[in-house]
Design a protein around this motif. Structure first.
Motif, short mmCIF file in Angstrom:
data_model
loop_
_atom_site.label_atom_id
_atom_site.label_comp_id
_atom_site.label_asym_id
_atom_site.label_seq_id
_atom_site.Cartn_x
_atom_site.Cartn_y
_atom_site.Cartn_z
N CYS A 134 0.84 -1.21 0.00
CA CYS A 134 0.00 0.00 0.00
C CYS A 134 0.86 1.24 0.00
CB CYS A 134 -0.87 0.05 1.25
SG CYS A 134 -2.33 -0.91 1.10
N ARG A 135 1.82 1.28 0.91
CA ARG A 135 2.64 2.48 1.06
C ARG A 135 3.50 2.70 -0.18
NH1 ARG A 135 1.85 2.40 6.71
NH2 ARG A 135 -0.39 2.25 6.51
N GLN A 136 3.84 1.59 -0.85
CA GLN A 136 4.71 1.67 -2.00
C GLN A 136 3.95 2.09 -3.27
OE1 GLN A 136 6.60 -2.10 -2.51
NE2 GLN A 136 8.55 -1.18 -3.05
N ARG A 137 2.74 1.59 -3.40
CA ARG A 137 2.06 1.75 -4.68
C ARG A 137 0.93 2.78 -4.66
NH1 ARG A 137 1.24 -4.41 -6.32
NH2 ARG A 137 0.52 -3.50 -8.27
N ILE A 138 0.67 3.31 -3.47
CA ILE A 138 -0.36 4.34 -3.34
C ILE A 138 0.30 5.60 -2.78
CG2 ILE A 138 -2.54 4.96 -2.27
CD1 ILE A 138 -3.19 1.97 -2.07
N GLY A 139 0.24 6.68 -3.54
CA GLY A 139 0.84 7.94 -3.10
C GLY A 139 -0.17 8.79 -2.36
N LEU A 140 0.32 9.71 -1.54
CA LEU A 140 -0.57 10.57 -0.75
C LEU A 140 -0.10 12.02 -0.83
CD1 LEU A 140 -2.94 10.64 1.31
CD2 LEU A 140 -1.24 10.27 3.11
N VAL A 141 -1.05 12.89 -1.14
CA VAL A 141 -0.78 14.34 -1.13
C VAL A 141 -1.77 14.98 -0.18
CG1 VAL A 141 -0.84 16.46 -2.51
CG2 VAL A 141 0.15 14.37 -3.48
N GLU A 142 -1.28 15.73 0.79
CA GLU A 142 -2.16 16.29 1.81
C GLU A 142 -2.43 17.78 1.57
OE1 GLU A 142 -1.86 13.98 5.66
OE2 GLU A 142 0.20 13.94 4.93
N GLN A 143 -3.20 18.34 2.50
CA GLN A 143 -3.64 19.73 2.35
C GLN A 143 -2.47 20.71 2.26
OE1 GLN A 143 -6.31 21.81 5.32
NE2 GLN A 143 -7.59 20.13 4.61
N THR A 144 -1.51 20.50 3.11
CA THR A 144 -0.28 21.30 3.02
C THR A 144 0.86 20.31 2.99
OG1 THR A 144 -0.13 21.46 5.40
CG2 THR A 144 -1.22 23.28 4.26
N THR A 145 1.96 20.75 2.41
CA THR A 145 3.04 19.84 2.14
C THR A 145 4.28 20.21 2.93
OG1 THR A 145 2.22 19.51 -0.08
CG2 THR A 145 4.53 19.03 0.26
N PRO A 146 4.72 19.29 3.80
CA PRO A 146 5.97 19.57 4.50
C PRO A 146 7.12 19.58 3.52
CG PRO A 146 5.13 17.38 5.08
CD PRO A 146 4.17 17.98 4.10
N ILE A 147 7.95 20.58 3.63
CA ILE A 147 9.03 20.73 2.67
C ILE A 147 10.32 20.94 3.41
CG2 ILE A 147 9.88 22.40 0.96
CD1 ILE A 147 7.25 22.26 -0.34
N LEU A 148 11.38 20.35 2.88
CA LEU A 148 12.68 20.47 3.52
C LEU A 148 13.36 21.76 3.10
CD1 LEU A 148 13.88 16.93 2.46
CD2 LEU A 148 12.90 17.57 4.67
N HIS A 149 14.33 22.16 3.87
CA HIS A 149 15.19 23.25 3.41
C HIS A 149 15.92 22.78 2.16
CE1 HIS A 149 14.16 25.41 6.89
NE2 HIS A 149 14.79 24.62 7.73
N GLY A 150 16.40 23.70 1.39
CA GLY A 150 17.11 23.32 0.18
C GLY A 150 16.28 23.65 -1.04
N THR A 151 16.77 23.22 -2.19
CA THR A 151 16.08 23.54 -3.43
C THR A 151 14.96 22.55 -3.70
OG1 THR A 151 17.49 22.12 -4.74
CG2 THR A 151 18.22 24.40 -4.45
N LEU A 152 14.17 22.88 -4.71
CA LEU A 152 13.12 21.98 -5.15
C LEU A 152 13.73 20.63 -5.58
CD1 LEU A 152 10.23 23.13 -7.39
CD2 LEU A 152 11.46 21.08 -7.96
N ARG A 153 14.85 20.69 -6.29
CA ARG A 153 15.50 19.44 -6.70
C ARG A 153 15.91 18.62 -5.48
NH1 ARG A 153 18.42 16.80 -10.74
NH2 ARG A 153 17.92 18.33 -12.32
N ASP A 154 16.47 19.27 -4.46
CA ASP A 154 16.83 18.56 -3.21
C ASP A 154 15.61 17.85 -2.64
OD1 ASP A 154 19.40 19.62 -3.33
OD2 ASP A 154 18.91 21.31 -2.01
N ASN A 155 14.48 18.52 -2.70
CA ASN A 155 13.26 17.96 -2.14
C ASN A 155 12.80 16.72 -2.90
OD1 ASN A 155 11.50 19.37 0.12
ND2 ASN A 155 12.82 20.91 -0.81
#
Ligand code: ADP
Ligand code: ADP
Length: 221
Positions: free
Chosen positions: A73-94
């Motif tokens: 399930c975790r591997q084949r089903i993706g999840l996008v939530e209301q807001t997205t936690p994002i790491l420091h760094g560039t979009l590519r890093d993310n």
């Protein structure tokens, strides 16, 4: 078999207070289904059951016609939530953080599908360096598209989205909806949504009310 099938699913967090009361619907392969309904109807609970954070009290949830393991399930089903936690760094890093094995070509491909190619070196958080040094920060709308790009790198067969546009202004919502259209060709989408611009893009709209499907208009057989 459809990519997802719920058959007469019942669920309660507390005994004798069922939150889902016999929910059945399918999401066809590469289909795009919107799940609508008032707050408290049970929409997020459905996503949690599909992800197998909980098990139904009654009924079954089939993925490609069978009951997958939690790992699958975790591997084949993706999840996008209301807001997205994002790491420091560039979009590519993310992107590479989430998928260290992704090739440059895969990254190019998901950035293109989410209309983010031009922002690849931007800093999503924009905290470490003065604004502008790396081309500025990402907007809320761009960050939600980044969430899709990140999910797509895992090549899911089904993407679950929980009110992905609720925090966005109209222009960003429209850009997000267009991204959904571009993604719908390659994986199935089940989107909890309340705003018309997002709901309108779906092929099928399922309305949930107090734990039951309240209309079957447009339901995929
Ligand atoms: P929706 O996503 O449609 O707003 P939810 O699935 O979040 O609805 O909630 C459905 C019902 O289940 C609500 O009455 C809510 O209060 C209750 N509920 C949701 N999550 C929990 C939980 N973790 N524990 C107990 N009750 C919950
Ligand atoms: P939109 O582009 O959809 O109008 P905004 O850029 O205004 O979205 O951001 C939406 C929310 O996210 C706001 O609450 C804002 O404070 C926050 N936010 C936006 N950019 C950043 C960022 N780079 N780092 C942290 N929070 C941010």
């Amino acid at each position: 078999a459809p990519v997802l099938e719920l058959r007469d699913v019942w669920f309660s967090y507390h005994p004798d207070r069922p939150v889902l009361r016999g929910v059945s619907f399918t999401v066809p392969r590469r289909g795009h289904v919107a799940l609508v309904g008032p707050s408290g109807a049970g929409k997020s609970t459905i996503l949690a059951l599909i992800e197998r954070f909980y098990e139904p009290d009654r009924g079954t949830i089939l993925f490609n016609g069978y009951q997958p393991s939690i790992a699958e399930c975790r591997q084949r089903i993706g999840l996008v939530e209301q807001t997205t936690p994002i790491l420091h760094g560039t979009l590519r890093d993310n992107l590479t953080y989430a998928a260290p094995d992704a090739t440059d070509e895969q990254i190019r491909d998901v950035l293109e599908k989410t209309n983010l190619t031009e922002f690849v070196s931007r800093l999503p958080a924009g905290l470490e360096t003065p604004a502008g040094e790396h081309g500025g920060m990402l907007s809320g709308g761009q960050r939600q598209r980044l969430a899709i790009a990140r999910a797509l790198l895992a090549r899911p067969e089904l993407l679950l989205l929980d009110e992905p546009t609720s925090q966005l202004d109209a222009a960003n919502e429209a850009a997000f909806a267009q991204t959904l259209d571009q993604v719908a060709g390659e994986c199935a989408l089940l989107v909890i949504a309340h705003r018309p611009a997002t709901v309108r893009r779906a092929q099928t709209v399922i309305a949930l009310e107090q734990g039951r499907i309240s209309t079957d208009a447009g339901l995929v057989p």
